[in-house]
Design a protein around this motif. Structure first.
Motif, mmCIF file in Angstrom:
data_model
loop_
_atom_site.group_PDB
_atom_site.id
_atom_site.type_symbol
_atom_site.label_atom_id
_atom_site.label_comp_id
_atom_site.label_asym_id
_atom_site.label_seq_id
_atom_site.Cartn_x
_atom_site.Cartn_y
_atom_site.Cartn_z
ATOM 1 N N UNK A 178 0.811 -1.218 0.000
ATOM 2 C CA UNK A 178 0.000 0.000 0.000
ATOM 3 C C UNK A 178 0.848 1.274 0.000
ATOM 4 N N UNK A 179 2.107 1.168 0.449
ATOM 5 C CA UNK A 179 2.976 2.348 0.436
ATOM 6 C C UNK A 179 4.439 1.933 0.305
ATOM 7 N N UNK A 180 5.216 2.784 -0.372
ATOM 8 C CA UNK A 180 6.679 2.622 -0.436
ATOM 9 C C UNK A 180 7.290 3.995 -0.179
ATOM 10 N N UNK A 181 8.123 4.093 0.861
ATOM 11 C CA UNK A 181 8.804 5.355 1.177
ATOM 12 C C UNK A 181 10.265 5.260 0.756
ATOM 13 N N UNK A 182 10.803 6.358 0.206
ATOM 14 C CA UNK A 182 12.177 6.360 -0.318
ATOM 15 C C UNK A 182 12.942 7.599 0.141
ATOM 16 N N UNK A 183 14.200 7.374 0.531
ATOM 17 C CA UNK A 183 15.118 8.480 0.813
ATOM 18 C C UNK A 183 16.396 8.212 0.033
ATOM 19 N N UNK A 184 16.873 9.215 -0.689
ATOM 20 C CA UNK A 184 18.125 9.050 -1.449
ATOM 21 C C UNK A 184 19.134 10.069 -0.924
ATOM 22 N N UNK A 185 20.304 9.577 -0.542
ATOM 23 C CA UNK A 185 21.336 10.415 0.064
ATOM 24 C C UNK A 185 22.652 10.197 -0.663
ATOM 25 N N UNK A 186 23.435 11.262 -0.790
ATOM 26 C CA UNK A 186 24.809 11.126 -1.283
ATOM 27 C C UNK A 186 25.700 10.807 -0.096
ATOM 28 N N UNK A 187 26.580 9.820 -0.252
ATOM 29 C CA UNK A 187 27.483 9.404 0.816
ATOM 30 C C UNK A 187 28.166 10.620 1.444
#
Length: 505
Positions: free
Chosen positions: A136-145
């Motif tokens: 029902x949901x997908x949460x995403x966080x994208x970070x540069x090292x």
């Protein structure tokens, strides 16, 4: 293995056209070949169990995460791309220039890390099953090292969801659209590392099985190699220290998965209960409690109740990112360091058959019980710097300096050339032959000293984070050399070394 008086031996190198042929070849030699005039003869094989990428790296002097240069005119762009990589070209392997990770080449590449979490609507009293229960949901966080904050923060929801400050909310009418949107998101973001909490055992396999149940054939194409599907297989991790744990191996070509739950259970020996306590410690400032039994009710409510669920999902994607900053990664592979050093010295490593518990055990370190109480006078705390590595270096403990009992009887060994350890083993001193393990340890500890000195001078937060991570990794690497020799289900166990180390300690 063991000290040898002869400086060299003739070896036969067998080259095959495909990596998959190596185990077949090894099996034939292990079982034995009928040779005319000699009868049935079996052979000891060397370095026949090395993973192919590692073999390539050692042969080309490439270390993990280092910088490679290919000179102008020494490569050509591929006519038809085989991958989703941003750059793709062909060159001869011998034209690769591998830079030693020092000076300007000690900087980290801007690695992209995707942290994600999924929520499923299970039926009352049932744990979610991919054959029945929707994502029902997908949460995403994208970070540069090295950066403290993610540059992408979003949540994909099934049905409408009210807006969330600081995050993009993307709502879809069908579950199929949610899954396809996530697949496309992974391809566009192109992460180097995918992290999460229990993603290898739950989230990734669930997404794949759910896509299969919905007949979304293109979903498993999440890797960097075109038309290469994600592979999942059951796996077990077994050791004396942790017992046997069941997990899953998930292979996404060109992307590394790092499961924070598995890493913490292994490195910190935590139960799920204490892991939740750790989670609460890092996220107490924005704790959003949603009990798993209420997920379906929140989903079936309205845009506001789904918003509450989305905030919870985002928090669970943020947690691994925070934990990753506190962890120092998985145990470093001692084998690869041994192979590199052996390669430089024109030595080969034997392929030791897994003996398991048949090898027996060795006496570990002595741990005294604390005398608990209130002490009015100060107590001096004395600590050896890198005790076990120091013992191995000082006493020259190594596979290649160990003398077999038979050789000890045959050779007339002058006492000034040998060390007899408290556990009764005999090793040659470094004046006669320097061991490979002590050399590796000296280099690791010297590199750690340099990293700590550079850390003191560094001003840039990213550079400081990288250098601190490096000095901690080098410390773990040095300390794991001793453990490698004592792991009876490992690649190259040698209990004579590990028991000598603890007996000296």
């Amino acid at each position: 293995m063991y000290y040898q008086q002869q400086t060299s031996h003739p070896f036969l190198k067998i080259v095959v056209s495909l990596p998959s042929m190596v185990p077949t070849c090894r099996g034939i030699l292990d079982r034995g070949i009928q040779i005319e005039g000699l009868g049935m003869k079996s052979f000891m094989t060397y370095e026949s169990n090395i993973l192919f990428p590692l073999r390539f790296m050692i042969d080309c002097d490439v270390v993990g995460g280092n910088w490679i240069e290919v000179a102008a005119g020494m490569y050509r762009r591929t006519a038809r791309k085989l991958s989703n990589c941003q750059l793709e070209f062909d060159c001869l392997y011998s034209h690769l220039v591998s830079h030693c990770p020092e000076g300007e080449y000690s900087k980290m590449a801007p690695i992209r890390i995707l942290s994600f979490d999924i929520e499923c609507a299970g039926r009352k009293g049932h744990f979610p099953e991919p054959s029945h229960d929707p994502v029902i949901q997908v949460a995403n966080l994208v970070t540069l090292q090295g950066e403290s904050q993610p540059f992408i923060r979003n949540v994909m929801t099934l049905n409408s969801c009210s807006s969330i400050v600081g995050a993009d909310v993307m709502s879809f009418n069908t579950e199929r659209e949610v899954l396809l949107a996530w697949k496309e998101f992974v391809r566009e973001v192109d992460p180097d590392i995918i992290i999460g909490y229990n993603i290898c055992k739950f989230d990734l396999p669930y997404l794949l099985e759910r896509a299969e149940a919905l007949h979304i054939a293109e979903f498993p194409l999440l890797g960097r190699i075109r038309n290469s599907r994600v592979r999942v297989r059951d796996a077990t991790f077994s050791s004396r220290q942790y017992g046997t744990r069941e997990s899953k191996d998930v292979t996404i070509e060109g992307r590394v998965q790092f499961d924070l739950l598995q890493a913490m259970q292994r490195d910190y020996k935590l139960s799920s209960y204490s892991l939740n306590s750790v989670s609460a410690h890092f996220l107490s400032e924005q704790k959003v409690d949603v009990h798993h039994s209420t997920l379906s009710d929140l989903q079936n409510g309205n845009a506001e109740t789904r918003r509450r669920l989305a905030v919870y999902c985002l928090k669970d994607a943020y947690l691994p990112q925070r934990l990753l900053d506190k962890l120092i990664g998985q145990s470093i592979k001692v084998l690869s360091q041994l192979l590199w050093k052996a390669n430089q010295k024109n030595l080969v490593l034997p392929n030791v058959k897994q003996a398991g518990s048949e090898q027996g055990t060795f006496e570990g370190a002595t741990v005294l019980d604390a005398r608990a109480g209130f002490y009015e006078k100060p107590i001096a705390t004395l600590d050896f710097a890198s005790l076990y590595p120091s013992v191995m270096m000082a006493c020259n403990l190594c596979y290649c300096t160990l003398v077999t009992p038979e050789d000890a009887r045959k050779l007339s060994l002058p006492p000034e050339c040998i060390n007899k350890t408290p556990s009764g083993e005999i090793f040659f001193k470094s004046s006669l032959q320097k061991g490979i393990l002590p050399e590796i340890l000296e280099e690791l500890l010297a590199a750690r000293k340099r990293a700590k000195a550079d850390l003191k001078e560094a001003k840039d937060p990213l550079e400081k984070a990288v250098l601190d991570g490096r000095q901690l990794a080098l410390k773990v690497s040095a300390n794991s050399v001793y453990g490698f020799t004592g792991a009876t289900v490992g690649q190259l166990p040698c209990l004579e070394i590990s028991s000598s180390v603890t007996s000296y300690g």
